[in-house]
Write a protein that holds these residues in place. Structure first.
Motif, PDB file in Angstrom:
ATOM      1  N   LEU A 186       0.854  -1.181   0.000  1.00 46.08           N
ATOM      2  CA  LEU A 186       0.000   0.000   0.000  1.00 46.08           C
ATOM      3  C   LEU A 186       0.892   1.233   0.000  1.00 46.08           C
ATOM      4  CD1 LEU A 186      -2.561  -1.148   2.724  1.00 46.08           C
ATOM      5  CD2 LEU A 186      -2.960  -1.048   0.249  1.00 46.08           C
ATOM      6  N   GLN A 187       0.421   2.293  -0.631  1.00 44.22           N
ATOM      7  CA  GLN A 187       1.254   3.467  -0.808  1.00 44.22           C
ATOM      8  C   GLN A 187       0.953   4.586   0.186  1.00 44.22           C
ATOM      9  OE1 GLN A 187       0.411   4.385  -4.972  1.00 44.22           O
ATOM     10  NE2 GLN A 187       2.424   3.613  -5.538  1.00 44.22           N
ATOM     11  N   ALA A 188       1.984   5.356   0.484  1.00 45.21           N
ATOM     12  CA  ALA A 188       1.842   6.703   1.018  1.00 45.21           C
ATOM     13  C   ALA A 188       2.286   7.602  -0.128  1.00 45.21           C
ATOM     14  CB  ALA A 188       2.725   6.914   2.250  1.00 45.21           C
ATOM     15  N   GLU A 189       1.344   8.288  -0.746  1.00 46.24           N
ATOM     16  CA  GLU A 189       1.663   9.038  -1.964  1.00 46.24           C
ATOM     17  C   GLU A 189       1.012  10.421  -1.944  1.00 46.24           C
ATOM     18  OE1 GLU A 189       2.384   8.056  -6.693  1.00 46.24           O
ATOM     19  OE2 GLU A 189       0.928   6.865  -5.585  1.00 46.24           O
ATOM     20  N   GLY A 190       1.116  11.082  -0.790  1.00 46.95           N
ATOM     21  CA  GLY A 190       0.728  12.485  -0.726  1.00 46.95           C
ATOM     22  C   GLY A 190      -0.625  12.788  -0.122  1.00 46.95           C
ATOM     23  N   ALA A 191      -1.506  11.790  -0.012  1.00 44.53           N
ATOM     24  CA  ALA A 191      -2.852  12.030   0.522  1.00 44.53           C
ATOM     25  C   ALA A 191      -3.149  11.040   1.641  1.00 44.53           C
ATOM     26  CB  ALA A 191      -3.893  11.887  -0.583  1.00 44.53           C
ATOM     27  N   GLU A 192      -3.927  11.481   2.615  1.00 44.66           N
ATOM     28  CA  GLU A 192      -4.302  10.597   3.710  1.00 44.66           C
ATOM     29  C   GLU A 192      -5.425   9.655   3.265  1.00 44.66           C
ATOM     30  OE1 GLU A 192      -6.352  11.036   8.059  1.00 44.66           O
ATOM     31  OE2 GLU A 192      -4.487  12.178   7.725  1.00 44.66           O
ATOM     32  N   VAL A 193      -5.230   8.372   3.526  1.00 51.05           N
ATOM     33  CA  VAL A 193      -6.200   7.340   3.156  1.00 51.05           C
ATOM     34  C   VAL A 193      -6.411   6.432   4.352  1.00 51.05           C
ATOM     35  CG1 VAL A 193      -6.815   5.550   1.495  1.00 51.05           C
ATOM     36  CG2 VAL A 193      -5.291   7.394   0.804  1.00 51.05           C
ATOM     37  N   GLU A 194      -7.675   6.111   4.634  1.00 53.03           N
ATOM     38  CA  GLU A 194      -8.007   5.189   5.707  1.00 53.03           C
ATOM     39  C   GLU A 194      -8.417   3.838   5.130  1.00 53.03           C
ATOM     40  OE1 GLU A 194      -9.732   8.368   9.001  1.00 53.03           O
ATOM     41  OE2 GLU A 194     -11.149   7.249   7.735  1.00 53.03           O
ATOM     42  N   PHE A 195      -7.991   2.775   5.804  1.00 54.63           N
ATOM     43  CA  PHE A 195      -8.351   1.412   5.423  1.00 54.63           C
ATOM     44  C   PHE A 195      -9.024   0.744   6.614  1.00 54.63           C
ATOM     45  CE2 PHE A 195      -4.619   2.636   3.032  1.00 54.63           C
ATOM     46  CZ  PHE A 195      -4.896   2.223   1.739  1.00 54.63           C
ATOM     47  N   ARG A 196     -10.208   0.180   6.380  1.00 53.84           N
ATOM     48  CA  ARG A 196     -10.865  -0.548   7.461  1.00 53.84           C
ATOM     49  C   ARG A 196     -10.875  -2.057   7.211  1.00 53.84           C
ATOM     50  NH1 ARG A 196     -17.301   1.136   6.896  1.00 53.84           N
ATOM     51  NH2 ARG A 196     -17.717   0.079   4.902  1.00 53.84           N
ATOM     52  N   LYS A 197     -10.521  -2.477   5.990  1.00 55.46           N
ATOM     53  CA  LYS A 197     -10.403  -3.907   5.707  1.00 55.46           C
ATOM     54  C   LYS A 197      -9.304  -4.134   4.685  1.00 55.46           C
ATOM     55  CE  LYS A 197     -12.974  -8.029   4.233  1.00 55.46           C
ATOM     56  NZ  LYS A 197     -14.289  -8.597   3.831  1.00 55.46           N
ATOM     57  N   VAL A 198      -8.439  -5.095   4.996  1.00 50.07           N
ATOM     58  CA  VAL A 198      -7.426  -5.575   4.043  1.00 50.07           C
ATOM     59  C   VAL A 198      -7.396  -7.084   4.241  1.00 50.07           C
ATOM     60  CG1 VAL A 198      -5.051  -5.440   3.230  1.00 50.07           C
ATOM     61  CG2 VAL A 198      -6.090  -3.434   4.323  1.00 50.07           C
ATOM     62  N   ALA A 199      -8.084  -7.827   3.379  1.00 49.92           N
ATOM     63  CA  ALA A 199      -8.266  -9.267   3.591  1.00 49.92           C
ATOM     64  C   ALA A 199      -7.916 -10.035   2.325  1.00 49.92           C
ATOM     65  CB  ALA A 199      -9.702  -9.567   4.003  1.00 49.92           C
ATOM     66  N   LEU A 200      -7.295 -11.184   2.522  1.00 51.21           N
ATOM     67  CA  LEU A 200      -6.821 -12.001   1.400  1.00 51.21           C
ATOM     68  C   LEU A 200      -7.432 -13.393   1.452  1.00 51.21           C
ATOM     69  CD1 LEU A 200      -3.333 -12.147  -0.110  1.00 51.21           C
ATOM     70  CD2 LEU A 200      -4.274 -14.285   0.771  1.00 51.21           C
ATOM     71  N   THR A 201      -7.812 -13.887   0.280  1.00 55.43           N
ATOM     72  CA  THR A 201      -8.344 -15.243   0.131  1.00 55.43           C
ATOM     73  C   THR A 201      -7.530 -15.982  -0.909  1.00 55.43           C
ATOM     74  OG1 THR A 201     -10.576 -14.433   0.583  1.00 55.43           O
ATOM     75  CG2 THR A 201     -10.384 -16.627  -0.404  1.00 55.43           C
ATOM     76  N   PRO A 202      -6.802 -17.040  -0.545  1.00 54.41           N
ATOM     77  CA  PRO A 202      -6.088 -17.828  -1.550  1.00 54.41           C
ATOM     78  C   PRO A 202      -7.065 -18.500  -2.509  1.00 54.41           C
ATOM     79  CG  PRO A 202      -5.329 -18.317   0.679  1.00 54.41           C
ATOM     80  CD  PRO A 202      -6.593 -17.545   0.817  1.00 54.41           C
ATOM     81  N   ILE A 203      -6.669 -18.615  -3.761  1.00 56.21           N
ATOM     82  CA  ILE A 203      -7.465 -19.347  -4.756  1.00 56.21           C
ATOM     83  C   ILE A 203      -6.547 -20.271  -5.524  1.00 56.21           C
ATOM     84  CG2 ILE A 203      -9.399 -17.771  -5.015  1.00 56.21           C
ATOM     85  CD1 ILE A 203      -8.012 -16.385  -7.242  1.00 56.21           C
ATOM     86  N   LYS A 204      -7.109 -21.373  -6.016  1.00 52.78           N
ATOM     87  CA  LYS A 204      -6.301 -22.372  -6.715  1.00 52.78           C
ATOM     88  C   LYS A 204      -6.055 -21.950  -8.154  1.00 52.78           C
ATOM     89  CE  LYS A 204      -7.790 -26.353  -3.978  1.00 52.78           C
ATOM     90  NZ  LYS A 204      -8.406 -27.707  -4.017  1.00 52.78           N
ATOM     91  N   LYS A 205      -4.967 -22.464  -8.705  1.00 53.69           N
ATOM     92  CA  LYS A 205      -4.661 -22.224 -10.106  1.00 53.69           C
ATOM     93  C   LYS A 205      -5.711 -22.831 -11.002  1.00 53.69           C
ATOM     94  CE  LYS A 205       0.387 -21.952  -9.751  1.00 53.69           C
ATOM     95  NZ  LYS A 205       1.654 -22.520 -10.248  1.00 53.69           N
ATOM     96  N   LEU A 206      -5.888 -22.243 -12.180  1.00 49.28           N
ATOM     97  CA  LEU A 206      -6.846 -22.768 -13.138  1.00 49.28           C
ATOM     98  C   LEU A 206      -6.509 -24.188 -13.572  1.00 49.28           C
ATOM     99  CD1 LEU A 206      -7.338 -19.610 -15.372  1.00 49.28           C
ATOM    100  CD2 LEU A 206      -8.997 -20.563 -13.799  1.00 49.28           C
ATOM    101  N   THR A 207      -5.223 -24.540 -13.533  1.00 54.85           N
ATOM    102  CA  THR A 207      -4.789 -25.846 -14.012  1.00 54.85           C
ATOM    103  C   THR A 207      -5.003 -26.951 -12.971  1.00 54.85           C
ATOM    104  OG1 THR A 207      -2.540 -25.319 -13.259  1.00 54.85           O
ATOM    105  CG2 THR A 207      -3.074 -24.871 -15.562  1.00 54.85           C
ATOM    106  N   GLU A 208      -5.323 -26.531 -11.746  1.00 55.28           N
ATOM    107  CA  GLU A 208      -5.502 -27.567 -10.702  1.00 55.28           C
ATOM    108  C   GLU A 208      -6.895 -28.169 -10.723  1.00 55.28           C
ATOM    109  OE1 GLU A 208      -4.393 -25.762  -7.030  1.00 55.28           O
ATOM    110  OE2 GLU A 208      -2.266 -25.955  -7.425  1.00 55.28           O
TER     111      GLU A 208
END
Length: 228
Positions: A206-228
Motif C-alpha cells: 500500500l502506498q503513502a503518496e501524498g494524501a491521507e487514506v483510511e483502510f478498514r479492511k485488508v483481507a486475502l483469500t487464496p485461490i487455486k490455479k486454473l490448471t488444478e
C-alpha cells in the motif's frame, strides 16, 4: 434435475471454502506482518512513520512517501480492501506482485499497481512489470510509447468513470490475481482485466503518496490455479 443439484452443491462448496479461507492482513492493532520502505527515512530515521493505526483503522498519512509491504509473498489470491479519502482527495495505490524495491524513481517497487487515486480507481500502472488488456492502444496510447520505466506510457486506463463513491464514503476494491491474469472490481463494477502479466507472485504493498487514506479492511483469500 440431478445435474442442476450437483452444480448447486459444487458452487456452494466452492463459495463456502473460499470464504472460510479469507484472512485479514491487518489486525487492527499494529503493523504485524508488514514492513515499511520510506526512502526519506534513510537520511532521517526520526521522520514520522507515514503508516499508523488510528481508531482501529490502518491509515496512510501520505507523507513522507513510501510503501507498506507485506512480509510474505503471495500468489493466486483475491484481496479485498475497503478504503476512503476521509479529507482531501488524492493519490494512493495497491501494488501487486511487488518484488525489487525502489526499482522506479528510487521509490516504487517492481510491481503492477491497481490505482486508487480519486476518480481513477482501477487503472493499471506498469512499474517495471507489464500487463496487457483488450483495446490496448485505446486505453494505453500509441504502441510505440508503451513501456514500464520512466518516460514510457505505463498507465492503462480503467473501463468505467463512475464506480467510485463520493469523497468521504467507503469504497471496496477487490482484486483477483490468478496465474497471469489480474481482475479489478470497484464497488461491484469490473473496472479492469489484464492478462499476460510478467509476474505472477510477489509482495502486496500500500502506498503513502501524498494524501491521507483510511483502510478498514485488508483481507486475502487464496485461490487455486486454473490448471488444478
Amino acid at each position: 434435475m440431478k445435474a442442476t443439484l450437483l452444480l448447486s452443491v459444487l458452487f456452494f462448496t466452492f463459495f463456502f471454502n473460499t470464504n472460510a479461507q479469507e484472512r485479514s492482513l491487518f489486525n487492527g492493532k499494529d503493523l504485524t506482518g508488514w514492513h515499511i520502505d520510506v526512502p526519506a527515512m534513510d537520511k532521517d530515521p526520526n521522520l514520522r512513520n507515514p503508516f499508523i493505526i488510528r481508531n482501529g483503522l490502518l491509515v496512510s498519512l501520505g507523507e513522507p512517501q513510501g510503501h507498506l509491504i507485506t512480509d510474505a509473498v503471495h500468489e493466486n489470491y483475491r484481496i479485498e480492501i475497503q478504503y476512503r479519502f476521509a479529507g482531501k482527495p488524492g493519490n494512493c495505490g495497491l501494488l501487486l506482485h511487488a518484488s525489487t524495491p525502489r526499482a522506479l524513481y528510487g521509490m516504487f517497487p517492481k510491481s503492477i499497481e491497481s490505482q486508487m487515486m480519486h476518480k481513477n480507481a482501477g487503472d493499471f500502472w506498469c512499474i517495471v512489470e507489464n500487463i496487457e488488456v483488450e483495446n490496448m492502444e485505446k486505453r494505453r496510447g500509441p504502441k510505440e510509447n508503451w513501456g514500464t520505466v520512466d518516460g514510457k506510457e505505463r498507465r492503462i486506463k480503467n473501463l468505467t468513470d463512475d464506480s467510485e463513491k463520493p469523497l468521504g464514503e467507503w469504497n471496496t476494491m477487490i482484486v483477483e490475481c490468478l496465474n497471469d491474469h489480474i481482475k479489478v472490481w470497484v464497488n461491484g463494477d469490473m473496472v479492469n482485466h489484464g492478462f499476460h502479466c510478467t509476474a505472477q507472485k510477489g509482495h502486496i504493498a500500500l502506498q503513502a503518496e501524498g494524501a491521507e487514506v483510511e483502510f478498514r479492511k485488508v483481507a486475502l483469500t487464496p485461490i487455486k490455479k486454473l490448471t488444478e
